[in-house]
Design a protein around this motif. Structure first.
Motif, PDB file in Angstrom:
ATOM      1  N   UNK A   1     -10.442 -27.717  32.658  1.00 36.34           N
ATOM      2  CA  UNK A   1      -9.823 -27.219  31.479  1.00 36.34           C
ATOM      3  C   UNK A   1     -10.112 -28.512  30.189  1.00 36.34           C
ATOM      4  N   UNK A   2     -11.008 -28.358  29.233  1.00 38.38           N
ATOM      5  CA  UNK A   2     -11.260 -29.369  28.328  1.00 38.38           C
ATOM      6  C   UNK A   2     -10.889 -28.764  27.088  1.00 38.38           C
ATOM      7  N   UNK A   3     -10.281 -29.530  26.069  1.00 36.07           N
ATOM      8  CA  UNK A   3      -9.930 -29.130  24.638  1.00 36.07           C
ATOM      9  C   UNK A   3      -9.008 -29.941  24.116  1.00 36.07           C
ATOM     10  N   UNK A   4      -8.248 -29.286  23.013  1.00 34.73           N
ATOM     11  CA  UNK A   4      -7.302 -29.989  22.376  1.00 34.73           C
ATOM     12  C   UNK A   4      -6.236 -30.531  22.985  1.00 34.73           C
ATOM     13  N   UNK A   5      -5.649 -31.639  22.554  1.00 30.59           N
ATOM     14  CA  UNK A   5      -4.508 -32.101  23.191  1.00 30.59           C
ATOM     15  C   UNK A   5      -3.197 -31.439  23.179  1.00 30.59           C
ATOM     16  N   UNK A   6      -2.731 -31.166  21.813  1.00 31.04           N
ATOM     17  CA  UNK A   6      -1.554 -30.870  21.363  1.00 31.04           C
ATOM     18  C   UNK A   6      -0.717 -29.984  22.192  1.00 31.04           C
ATOM     19  N   UNK A   7      -1.274 -28.684  22.549  1.00 31.43           N
ATOM     20  CA  UNK A   7      -0.596 -27.790  23.187  1.00 31.43           C
ATOM     21  C   UNK A   7      -0.307 -28.233  24.881  1.00 31.43           C
TER      22      UNK A   7
ATOM     23  N   UNK B   1      -3.311 -22.409  33.520  1.00 32.24           N
ATOM     24  CA  UNK B   1      -2.765 -23.564  33.174  1.00 32.24           C
ATOM     25  C   UNK B   1      -2.461 -23.228  31.410  1.00 32.24           C
ATOM     26  N   UNK B   2      -3.853 -23.010  30.748  1.00 36.58           N
ATOM     27  CA  UNK B   2      -3.872 -22.813  29.416  1.00 36.58           C
ATOM     28  C   UNK B   2      -2.633 -21.667  28.994  1.00 36.58           C
TER      29      UNK B   2
END
Length: 458
Positions: free
Chosen positions: A241-247, A114-115
């Motif tokens: 998946x946990x982390x920054x939203x913008x991408x 996904x990332x």
């Protein structure tokens, strides 16, 4: 062999009892010589057994299960609350920041793929060759990617990462939180500092880290972390998946379908923001509930309890293996900090698949053999044909470790009592009398055909 416990008789012995109760801890399995034995599961790094608290939580939630997010029925509202509460619990477990997003997935592999689809087009990714395939193949398929050779020491590896980041622009550095082959890791905060100084983000493959060590996105400074429920004592098909939203808000929907959209016409689609943007279709509500329950149980342990438990087990195991002639424990870096409870080793002159089959058939012990979905690393460690891996978890005990060392000693001193042959690439006892079809409703031939990726690729 005998292994004395070096402490006062009335003192509590770390590792002598499970840290948390797991389902099926007393399961007995048939042995080829006859009779049965309590199954010793030393394969937690592949899939960990369910915590009893996880199974209990799922049993409580199952009668309440219904559709989520758009259902008007009361149980739909309850299930939606359970699902979104689970999301918040998982995010909190990995120390997510207030503006981070938690996307619920199937597992770490799903999360990393996904990332990979969310990294801006044309942006380069840096990864080491010691990664699990889940943190290597998505970047290779996406490109552009640089696969950096792992140094002989932690210091040399960090120096190489810094030099590469200074030489070329990268958007993302992908790094394991703990090796699934040796349990070792790089100091994450130092990796993050190097990456951020060069303008790159960091994703941590936490599949082998978060079930065994406390981890915080906010505390480490990492931008993303992925995890798998089946390695976190919640084998119900969920991950995150946990982390920054913008991408994630800007990326194409990972799975186009219902639930991922805000508005649809025959001409165009308006996609929802993350996390729902990447959770198309009906979600795995019970899997999310299970993962959250596991996070709750692990978070409730006293600080340092996981480390102390695994330290006792790993020490017992490595010291026991050191007494056996021809057994070599694999390490990536001589200067790495304390590894998790994953120990890979070789037995001189022995096919690892054959030894693993012997341990299972004649001693009721489950270990892993092969290349552990880390082919470049295993080749770098000098065992391209594979090795054996024993991995412990919260349900493991010193007695389990002693069973393994004793069984290996018997292999070395007496050899196997049964005859073995390869069937579909896997070693099996000849005329194996152990019932599989009656035990699990499985066709033994189908089990043999589907037994992993084979000894060289599993």
């Amino acid at each position: 062999m005998s292994h004395a416990v070096l402490c006062a008789p009335d003192a509590p012995v770390t590792g002598a009892a499970p840290l948390l109760p797991v389902v099926g801890a007393q399961t007995r399995v048939p042995l080829v010589p006859g009779g049965s034995a309590r199954y010793v599961d030393l394969d937690a790094a592949a899939s960990a057994r369910a915590l009893q608290s996880v199974a209990d939580r799922v049993a409580e939630a199952l009668p309440l299960y219904a559709s989520v997010h758009r259902g008007a029925g009361y149980l739909s509202q309850v299930s939606t609350a359970l699902y979104e509460s689970a999301r918040a619990t998982v995010a909190g477990f990995v120390g997510a920041r207030a503006d981070d997003v938690c996307v619920l997935t199937r597992n770490s592999t799903d999360s990393l793929n996904l990332l990979a689809g969310a990294v801006p087009d044309g942006a380069a990714v840096l990864v080491l060759d010691c990664e699990h395939h889940a943190d290597l193949l998505p970047w290779q398929r996406r490109g552009p990617v640089t696969v950096l050779p792992t140094g002989d020491t932690v210091v040399a590896t960090l120096r190489a990462i810094g030099a590469e980041l200074a030489a070329a622009p990268y958007a993302l550095v992908a790094v394991t939180g703990a090796s699934n082959v040796t349990g070792e890791s790089l100091p994450l905060q130092e990796v993050v500092q190097l990456a951020h100084a060069a303008g790159a983000r960091v994703v941590v493959d936490g599949a082998q880290l978060v079930p065994h060590r406390r981890f915080s996105l906010a505390g480490s400074g990492a931008d993303y972390v992925v995890l798998s429920g089946h390695k976190t004592y919640a084998p119900f098909g969920s991950g995150a998946l946990v982390g920054r939203r913008d991408w994630l808000d800007a990326a194409p929907a990972y799975l186009a379908g219902g639930g991922a959209v805000a508005e649809v016409t025959v001409e165009e689609t308006s996609w929802a923001a993350a996390p729902h943007r990447h959770e198309g279709g009906s979600p795995n509500v019970l899997g999310a509930v299970a993962l959250a329950a596991a996070c709750d149980a692990l978070a409730a342990l006293p600080a340092g309890a996981l480390e102390e438990h695994e330290r006792a087990l790993r020490t017992r195991l490595t010291e026991g293996l050191a007494t056996l002639p021809g057994v070599r424990v694999l390490r990536i870096w001589a200067d790495s900090d304390e590894p998790t409870g994953v120990v890979s080793f070789t037995v001189a002159g022995a096919d690892p698949g054959l030894v693993a089959a012997y341990l299972s058939a004649e001693h009721g012990i489950g270990v892993r053999d092969g290349r552990f979905c880390a082919h470049p690393l295993v080749t770098r460690l000098g065992v391209p044909a594979g090795a054996l891996r024993a991995s412990v978890g919260v349900g493991s005990t010193l007695a389990d470790v002693d069973r393994l060392v004793t069984a290996l000693d018997t292999w070395l001193s007496e050899g196997p009592t049964a005859d073995y042959a390869q069937v579909a690439g896997r070693w099996q006892p000849v005329d194996d009398p152990r019932p599989l079809a009656g035990l699990a409703g499985a066709d033994p031939a189908a089990v043999a055909r589907g037994a992993g990726c084979g000894p060289a690729t599993a």
